[in-house]
Design a protein around this motif. Structure first.
Motif, mmCIF file in Angstrom:
data_model
loop_
_atom_site.group_PDB
_atom_site.id
_atom_site.type_symbol
_atom_site.label_atom_id
_atom_site.label_comp_id
_atom_site.label_asym_id
_atom_site.label_seq_id
_atom_site.Cartn_x
_atom_site.Cartn_y
_atom_site.Cartn_z
ATOM 1 N N ARG A 155 0.991 -1.397 -0.027
ATOM 2 C CA ARG A 155 -0.007 -0.041 -0.171
ATOM 3 C C ARG A 155 0.843 1.211 0.043
ATOM 4 N N CYS A 174 -3.275 1.571 -11.173
ATOM 5 C CA CYS A 174 -4.675 0.810 -10.941
ATOM 6 C C CYS A 174 -4.249 -0.239 -9.959
ATOM 7 N N VAL A 175 -5.220 -0.322 -8.803
ATOM 8 C CA VAL A 175 -5.148 -1.325 -7.656
ATOM 9 C C VAL A 175 -6.636 -2.375 -8.044
ATOM 10 N N ASP A 177 -8.295 -4.672 -6.296
ATOM 11 C CA ASP A 177 -8.241 -4.892 -4.949
ATOM 12 C C ASP A 177 -9.375 -6.354 -4.709
ATOM 13 N N SER A 180 -10.470 -6.228 -1.085
ATOM 14 C CA SER A 180 -10.647 -5.173 -0.263
ATOM 15 C C SER A 180 -9.520 -4.619 0.758
ATOM 16 N N ALA A 183 -6.825 -1.031 -0.893
ATOM 17 C CA ALA A 183 -7.721 0.309 -0.676
ATOM 18 C C ALA A 183 -8.782 0.353 0.550
ATOM 19 N N CYS A 185 -11.820 -0.279 0.264
ATOM 20 C CA CYS A 185 -13.016 0.409 -0.033
ATOM 21 C C CYS A 185 -14.326 0.282 0.782
ATOM 22 N N PRO A 190 -12.422 4.432 -1.157
ATOM 23 C CA PRO A 190 -11.005 3.944 -0.417
ATOM 24 C C PRO A 190 -10.919 4.441 0.912
ATOM 25 N N VAL A 194 -4.250 5.664 -1.087
ATOM 26 C CA VAL A 194 -3.342 4.975 -2.072
ATOM 27 C C VAL A 194 -2.711 5.892 -3.029
ATOM 28 N N THR A 198 -4.223 7.128 -8.316
ATOM 29 C CA THR A 198 -4.587 5.745 -8.399
ATOM 30 C C THR A 198 -5.877 5.755 -8.557
ATOM 31 N N VAL A 200 -8.887 2.556 -8.359
ATOM 32 C CA VAL A 200 -9.213 1.202 -7.555
ATOM 33 C C VAL A 200 -10.433 0.345 -8.318
ATOM 34 N N ASP A 202 -12.398 -2.851 -7.226
ATOM 35 C CA ASP A 202 -12.613 -3.284 -5.881
ATOM 36 C C ASP A 202 -13.650 -4.375 -6.178
#
Length: 300
Positions: A155, A174-175, A177, A180, A183, A185, A190, A194, A198, A200, A202
């Motif tokens: 992270r 781009c995460v 996740d 979860s 980030a 979320c 989030p 992050v 960024t 996300v 999720d």
């Protein structure tokens, strides 16, 4: 203690919990087990409250966690975890009911693991210079046993790479996740920092998430937790061939063992990762990392 954690605890235990933790900081987990005292875990120690947890206590917690509508969170609970406001994550264990060989629902939840969200901003600063060569970010895999802190390190790497650091320009990240955890979320927002550049994705599967991100978000770096399967290896290769960089994690306690597992062995042979970072916990609870190159040579 964070108020969002205190507010999901059983009413009758809140006073004892507040008193016991008045001068304590750095909580990592709270373990709730039917018929046993509440366990509070820190980096290098743990202790128990006096009162054993009852079924009524757990039902009360589930009511608070689900905001009085447990059925609204059935999908998350079926997966075994739920992220709450503030970014902390709650794991569930109990009786599993199957339908056509798949988990249909979880009932009689009698064990909870509250993993406290503790961002360690700056913990990756010393590591990041090892992840570059000639100004280019290198595909990197963070390795550690569960509970050591690889997601926390991941992270902070994401945040620093996204915001930019030490004169380096920030990167579009781009995460992916899936659980979860990165980030954290809550309702799509989030709860963890992050970084400013960024995006996300999720709750979706890792492999399809990487492909979706590549098609729609034009990332320079894709960050993903807990790689390791054959399909993961295929997706990572696709990303590498497309010119997108990968920052990922995997469970393991030694580089030579991790690189022999089926999925990682394939990525290792193809030299898809140029950096492997092994994270370990020392006897005093502090973390140490070791840096290896694409052929397993230790650099630091």
């Amino acid at each position: 203690m964070k108020q969002e954690i205190l507010h999901i605890m059983p009413m009758r235990l809140r006073g004892e919990l507040t008193k016991s933790l008045k001068y304590e900081t750095g909580i990592e987990e709270i373990r709730v087990r039917i018929g046993r005292p509440l366990e509070i875990r820190f980096r290098a120690k743990s202790f128990f409250l006096e009162e054993p947890v009852t079924a009524a206590d757990i039902e009360e917690m589930l009511t608070f966690i689900s905001r009085y509508s447990i059925y609204a969170y059935e999908d998350e609970i079926r997966q075994g975890y739920l992220t709450i406001e503030g970014g902390s994550r709650i794991g569930f264990a109990g009786q599993v009911r199957l339908l056509h060989g798949q988990v249909d629902r979880m009932t009689n939840i009698r064990f909870l693991n509250i993993r406290i969200a503790n961002e360690q901003k700056g913990c990756a600063k010393q590591l990041l210079p090892w992840l570059f060569a000639d100004g280019e970010f290198l595909n990197t895999l963070l390795v550690s046993k569960p509970g050591i802190g690889k997601t926390t390190l991941l992270r902070d790497c994401i945040r620093l790479l996204s915001d930019g650091y030490a004169g380096r320009e920030g990167r579009k990240i781009c995460v992916i996740d899936e659980r979860s955890e990165i980030a954290a979320c809550h309702l799509g927002i989030p709860q963890n920092d992050v970084g400013i550049r960024t995006d996300v994705l999720d709750g979706g599967p890792k492999t399809e998430g990487m492909r979706m991100a590549l098609r729609s978000m034009s990332p320079e770096i894709i960050a993903v937790d807990e790689l390791g399967g054959i399909e993961d290896a295929k997706a990572v290769r696709e990303m590498a061939l497309s010119g997108c960089k990968i920052l990922g994690t995997i469970h393991g306690d030694a580089i030579d063992r991790v690189t022999k597992t089926e999925g990682v062995a394939q990525m290792y042979r193809q030299k898809l990762f140029q950096r492997y970072i092994l994270l370990k916990r020392e006897t005093d609870g502090k973390r140490a990392y070791f840096v290896f190159d694409e052929v397993g040579k230790r650099l630091c």
